[in-house]
Scaffold this motif. Structure first.
Motif, PDB file in Angstrom:
ATOM      1  N   ASN A 105      -1.295  41.359  24.355  1.00  0.00           N
ATOM      2  CA  ASN A 105      -2.072  40.381  23.617  1.00  0.00           C
ATOM      3  C   ASN A 105      -3.521  40.796  23.466  1.00  0.00           C
ATOM      4  O   ASN A 105      -4.083  40.802  22.385  1.00  0.00           O
ATOM      5  CB  ASN A 105      -1.997  39.010  24.304  1.00  0.00           C
ATOM      6  CG  ASN A 105      -0.635  38.380  24.166  1.00  0.00           C
ATOM      7  OD1 ASN A 105       0.136  38.760  23.291  1.00  0.00           O
ATOM      8  ND2 ASN A 105      -0.325  37.449  25.030  1.00  0.00           N
ATOM      9  N   GLU A 106      -4.153  41.110  24.569  1.00  0.00           N
ATOM     10  CA  GLU A 106      -5.584  41.386  24.560  1.00  0.00           C
ATOM     11  C   GLU A 106      -5.811  42.886  24.470  1.00  0.00           C
ATOM     12  O   GLU A 106      -5.675  43.603  25.457  1.00  0.00           O
ATOM     13  CB  GLU A 106      -6.228  40.820  25.835  1.00  0.00           C
ATOM     14  CG  GLU A 106      -7.733  40.709  25.744  1.00  0.00           C
ATOM     15  CD  GLU A 106      -8.169  39.588  24.797  1.00  0.00           C
ATOM     16  OE1 GLU A 106      -7.793  38.431  25.034  1.00  0.00           O
ATOM     17  OE2 GLU A 106      -8.877  39.882  23.834  1.00  0.00           O
TER      18      GLU A 106
ATOM     19  N   ARG B  31      -2.281  40.058  13.534  1.00  0.00           N
ATOM     20  CA  ARG B  31      -2.666  39.141  14.586  1.00  0.00           C
ATOM     21  C   ARG B  31      -3.967  38.450  14.217  1.00  0.00           C
ATOM     22  O   ARG B  31      -4.743  38.966  13.418  1.00  0.00           O
ATOM     23  CB  ARG B  31      -2.795  39.852  15.937  1.00  0.00           C
ATOM     24  CG  ARG B  31      -3.743  41.015  15.964  1.00  0.00           C
ATOM     25  CD  ARG B  31      -3.755  41.670  17.340  1.00  0.00           C
ATOM     26  NE  ARG B  31      -2.458  42.264  17.681  1.00  0.00           N
ATOM     27  CZ  ARG B  31      -2.081  42.544  18.921  1.00  0.00           C
ATOM     28  NH1 ARG B  31      -2.886  42.264  19.940  1.00  0.00           N
ATOM     29  NH2 ARG B  31      -0.909  43.089  19.154  1.00  0.00           N
ATOM     30  N   TYR B  33      -7.383  36.265  15.787  1.00  0.00           N
ATOM     31  CA  TYR B  33      -8.202  36.018  16.965  1.00  0.00           C
ATOM     32  C   TYR B  33      -9.132  34.843  16.729  1.00  0.00           C
ATOM     33  O   TYR B  33      -9.568  34.601  15.604  1.00  0.00           O
ATOM     34  CB  TYR B  33      -9.093  37.235  17.267  1.00  0.00           C
ATOM     35  CG  TYR B  33      -8.368  38.517  17.598  1.00  0.00           C
ATOM     36  CD1 TYR B  33      -7.859  39.332  16.589  1.00  0.00           C
ATOM     37  CD2 TYR B  33      -8.241  38.944  18.915  1.00  0.00           C
ATOM     38  CE1 TYR B  33      -7.218  40.526  16.891  1.00  0.00           C
ATOM     39  CE2 TYR B  33      -7.610  40.136  19.231  1.00  0.00           C
ATOM     40  CZ  TYR B  33      -7.095  40.924  18.206  1.00  0.00           C
ATOM     41  OH  TYR B  33      -6.467  42.105  18.513  1.00  0.00           O
ATOM     42  N   TYR B  35     -12.833  33.504  18.426  1.00  0.00           N
ATOM     43  CA  TYR B  35     -13.930  33.863  19.314  1.00  0.00           C
ATOM     44  C   TYR B  35     -14.965  32.752  19.327  1.00  0.00           C
ATOM     45  O   TYR B  35     -15.123  32.016  18.358  1.00  0.00           O
ATOM     46  CB  TYR B  35     -14.622  35.154  18.839  1.00  0.00           C
ATOM     47  CG  TYR B  35     -13.769  36.386  18.931  1.00  0.00           C
ATOM     48  CD1 TYR B  35     -13.076  36.859  17.825  1.00  0.00           C
ATOM     49  CD2 TYR B  35     -13.671  37.092  20.127  1.00  0.00           C
ATOM     50  CE1 TYR B  35     -12.309  38.002  17.901  1.00  0.00           C
ATOM     51  CE2 TYR B  35     -12.896  38.237  20.212  1.00  0.00           C
ATOM     52  CZ  TYR B  35     -12.219  38.693  19.096  1.00  0.00           C
ATOM     53  OH  TYR B  35     -11.450  39.822  19.178  1.00  0.00           O
ATOM     54  N   VAL B  48      -5.648  34.927  21.179  1.00  0.00           N
ATOM     55  CA  VAL B  48      -5.024  35.912  20.308  1.00  0.00           C
ATOM     56  C   VAL B  48      -3.675  35.345  19.911  1.00  0.00           C
ATOM     57  O   VAL B  48      -2.862  34.993  20.774  1.00  0.00           O
ATOM     58  CB  VAL B  48      -4.813  37.268  21.022  1.00  0.00           C
ATOM     59  CG1 VAL B  48      -4.155  38.264  20.080  1.00  0.00           C
ATOM     60  CG2 VAL B  48      -6.114  37.808  21.555  1.00  0.00           C
TER      61      VAL B  48
END
Lengths: 119, 111
Positions: A105-106, B31, B33, B35, B48
């Motif tokens: 994921n990261e 994907r 994200y 922040y 995520v």
């Protein structure tokens, strides 16, 4: 999460001088690092992609001769703003991609940013 | 060309209220994200999201992803002052970690 160190955090320079910003991955190897810039109260714009041992790939509109990027090792990328002018004043942020993947994921980790002010 | 739009751009809300920030993007995404950025600081990773229908929650924040609608949401529940910040969504549409950021939403929580 992984740590990306960016240095310096703030720099003031005179017009016409060059400034080097360092981006280090402290506890992982980063085959790819990215450089972004952010003008006040605006979003982040990708400037270039830096790959270890090869030339950086610049986004459209970014002057490669002005923003020199070197990715000499798997833990260090540098951005040099050459012959800086007031319009180059901005917040510069790097990010590093973890390799090999430790967490599916990261994968991306950001540096703390560098505020560049050109007088 | 990938475009990522957020709305609203500015949001003032009272403590204790709920609200949602929307993130629309124009092409398929590998994907997405979310922040958080405080003034003068770098980015703090919040979520995520990898697949359609993904939902993640952390404290008062919950993010979701609808890849068919090309929409992600960031929901704030019972807002507190500490959540005041600018929130960005960012899209990696080729899986190469090159992010296209949204316009940002500046959130101010009023006591």
């Amino acid at each position: 999460g992984a740590v990306v160190s960016q240095h310096p955090s703030r720099v003031i320079c005179k017009s016409g001088t060059s400034v080097k910003i360092e981006c280090r991955s402290l506890d992982f190897q980063a085959t790819t690092m990215f450089w972004y810039r952010q003008f006040p109260k605006q979003s982040l714009m990708l400037m270039a992609t830096s790959n270890e041992g090869s030339k950086a790939t610049y986004e459209q509109g970014v002057e490669k001769d002005k923003f020199l990027i070197n990715h000499a090792s798997l833990t260090l990328s540098t951005l040099t703003v050459t012959s800086a002018h007031p319009e180059d004043s901005s917040f510069y942020i790097c990010s590093a991609s973890v390799w090999p993947d430790r967490d599916s994921n990261e994968k991306l980790f950001f540096g703390s940013g560098t505020q560049l002010s050109v007088l | 060309e990938l475009k990522v739009e957020q709305n609203p751009l500015f949001l003032s809300m009272q403590e204790g209220k709920n609200y949602t920030i929307y993130c629309n993007y124009s092409t398929t995404s590998d994907r997405l994200y979310w922040y958080r950025q405080d003034p003068g600081k770098s980015l703090e990773s919040l979520f995520v999201l990898l697949s359609n229908g993904a939902v993640k929650q952390e404290g008062r924040l919950m993010a979701s992803l609808d890849t068919k609608a090309r929409l992600s949401t960031l929901h704030i529940t019972a807002a507190v002052h500490d959540l005041s910040a600018t929130y960005f969504c960012a899209v990696d549409n080729f899986g190469n970690e090159k992010l296209t950021f949204g316009t940002g939403t500046r959130l101010t929580i009023i006591p």
